[in-house]
Write an enzyme that holds these catalytic residues in place. Structure first.
Site, PDB file in Angstrom:
ATOM      1  CE  LYS A 107      -4.128  -2.150   1.868  1.00  0.00           C
ATOM      2  NZ  LYS A 107      -3.653  -3.498   2.241  1.00  0.00           N
TER       3      LYS A 107
HETATM    4  C1  LIG Z   1      -4.498  -4.562   1.989  1.00  0.00           C
HETATM    5  C2  LIG Z   1      -3.760  -5.833   2.024  1.00  0.00           C
HETATM    6  C3  LIG Z   1      -4.171  -6.936   1.273  1.00  0.00           C
HETATM    7  C4  LIG Z   1      -5.432  -6.920   0.455  1.00  0.00           C
HETATM    8  O1  LIG Z   1      -5.328  -6.059  -0.661  1.00  0.00           O
HETATM    9  P1  LIG Z   1      -6.662  -5.563  -1.419  1.00  0.00           P
HETATM   10  O2  LIG Z   1      -6.192  -4.585  -2.428  1.00  0.00           O
HETATM   11  O3  LIG Z   1      -7.522  -4.935  -0.371  1.00  0.00           O
HETATM   12  O4  LIG Z   1      -7.275  -6.765  -1.997  1.00  0.00           O
HETATM   13  C5  LIG Z   1      -3.391  -8.076   1.295  1.00  0.00           C
HETATM   14  N1  LIG Z   1      -2.275  -8.152   2.046  1.00  0.00           N
HETATM   15  C6  LIG Z   1      -1.850  -7.125   2.797  1.00  0.00           C
HETATM   16  C7  LIG Z   1      -0.624  -7.285   3.617  1.00  0.00           C
HETATM   17  C8  LIG Z   1      -2.558  -5.931   2.804  1.00  0.00           C
HETATM   18  O5  LIG Z   1      -2.137  -4.927   3.549  1.00  0.00           O
END
Ligand SMILES: *Cc1c(COP(=O)(O)O)cnc(C)c1O
Length: 433
Positions: A107
């Site tokens: 993210k």
């Molecule tokens: C947010 C997140 C996900 C899921 O990603 P999405 O885009 O919401 O499907 C998976 N793994 C981790 C470590 C995350 O922080």
């Protein structure tokens, strides 16, 4: 580029409007009106380009009409101050390591890009104060808070479910201070997400203050996530392993895999995709039955994927015009219990010496079960295992090393505002600020 709403009842928006509003007025998600196909020559030479060069080409296709070239280049290069490499785990399974950023999860890419793009628009506009509201199940909050930390004219409110994120995740958004406020909600992630969605729909609140979202629904966050799928292809091509490449994405709110599907639409030669779920199996069930039936989210050890009504399903549905067979011809699913996740982490460490985090473990397992002869799989290792240190250590029976940049957060002091899950209470708090 103009953006339309997946609900089809809101007016078209410019990029600037779509980024500031986050969610369209009819509660739909914004989609770019066109998805440009990149030329074959780009894919022919992609293995000779750097990650930043590749990302800039992809960014121009999305944002080139709305952001001038030099500013866009700077936004992309500043965002990608770290690499997203592929690492060999087995002969035919590679890990796309998305944890080399400041908060050790994928993210960081979308959040850093959005912070810089929003700042670009705010500067163009003059001095308006913007408030970013973000609901987090764990990693979004830290990535967004760190992406915006110290940015003038922007205040960030991070809403998270009390007691449902790891201590390490929590310290990454509750210890920052400055323009970052952590709001600790007595509920689950879906309650936090509902508070944020309600805030955007509340006319009185929106007249009082300028609100914007930084969840994965925001186009400025989810589109840049396409960058690293192109990079993965490039690095696999350099290894001679890209011909039958399968990409597996551990999925919760489905922003990350949606970005991959956009890449595919732009011509990225990926053979097929796998969406790996934990016990929150809503998308998995949709693939089997054609029916989308949201449920309350269930708590698991892969907690950033504990989502019972994934927002970006609306984008996937829109991308394939609601055609279930079109979706199942390109995406397959998987769902794993906590016990299966644990077993996979132990097995992968014993067999390959590679430490998976609980999210990446779903991705690795789906590839090991579903790859066919001749295919090479790349799964997203969406976070560094040290972010879930207690869980990971006890499962694999070894100590995960804590990277320096994570250790630094753990020394800070927690500050948060406690909140119930009623919207009235949240609204009153925001208005009183
Ligand atoms: C947010 C997140 C996900 C899921 O990603 P999405 O885009 O919401 O499907 C998976 N793994 C981790 C470590 C995350 O922080």
């Amino acid at each position: 580029m103009r953006y339309y709403s997946t609900n089809g009842k809101a007016p078209m928006a410019t990029l600037h409007e779509a980024v500031v509003k986050g969610l369209a007025g009819d509660r739909g998600l914004y989609m770019p009106e066109t998805i440009k196909t990149l030329p074959q020559s780009f894919f022919d030479n992609i293995d000779k380009l750097s990650f930043q060069e590749i990302a800039f080409t992809v960014a121009q296709a999305f944002f080139g009409e709305d952001v001038n070239e030099e500013d866009l280049r700077k936004i992309v290069y500043d965002t990608l101050s770290f690499d997203c490499p592929v690492a060999r785990v087995t002969e035919n399974i590679y890990s796309l390591e998305l944890f080399h950023g400041p908060t050790l999860a994928f993210k960081d890419v979308g959040a850093r890009f959005m912070a810089r793009l929003l700042q670009y628009f705010i500067r163009q506009e003059g001095n308006e104060e913007v408030n970013v509201l973000v609901a987090t199940s764990g990693d979004t909050g830290s990535a967004v808070a760190n992406g915006f930390l110290g940015v003038d004219g922007i205040h960030v409110y991070v809403l998270y479910p009390k007691g449902k994120v790891s201590k390490i995740q929590e310290c990454q958004f509750t210890t920052l201070g400055k323009n970052i406020t952590a709001v600790e909600v007595d509920g689950v992630f879906d309650d936090c997400q509902a508070l944020v969605k309600n805030a955007f729909m509340d006319e009185e609140l929106n007249n009082h203050m300028k609100l914007t979202s930084a969840n994965s629904i925001n186009v400025a966050r989810f589109l840049p996530q396409a960058f690293y799928y192109f990079n993965a292809y490039a690095r696999m091509k350099a290894l001679g392993k890209a011909d039958e490449m399968v990409v597996c994405v551990p999925s919760g709110n489905f922003g990350n895999i949606t970005a991959a599907l956009f890449g595919h639409r732009m011509g990225l030669p990926i053979k097929r995709f796998i969406a790996a779920n934990n016990a929150n199996d809503i998308f998995y069930n949709y693939l089997q039955t054609g029916k989308y039936e949201p449920k309350a989210s269930r708590q698991t050890i892969a907690n950033a994927m504990d989502v019972g009504d994934p927002s970006n399903f609306a984008r996937i549905y829109d991308l394939y015009k609601g055609d279930h067979s079109a979706v199942t011809s390109i995406i397959s699913g998987a769902t794993y219990s906590d016990d299966m996740i644990r077993e996979t982490m132990r097995q992968c460490y014993a067999d390959n010496g590679y430490i998976l985090d609980p999210h990446g473990a779903c991705g690795y397992r789906a590839l090991s079960e579903q790859l066919k002869a001749g295919e090479t799989g790349v799964f997203c290792e969406t976070a560094h295992p040290a972010k879930f240190k207690d869980t990971v250590d006890s499962i694999i029976g070894a100590e995960v090393e804590i990277p320096e940049r994570l250790a630094a957060f753990m020394k800070g002091e927690k500050q948060s505002v406690e909140m119930g899950k009623s919207f009235a209470e949240f609204k009153e708090y925001l208005i009183s600020r």
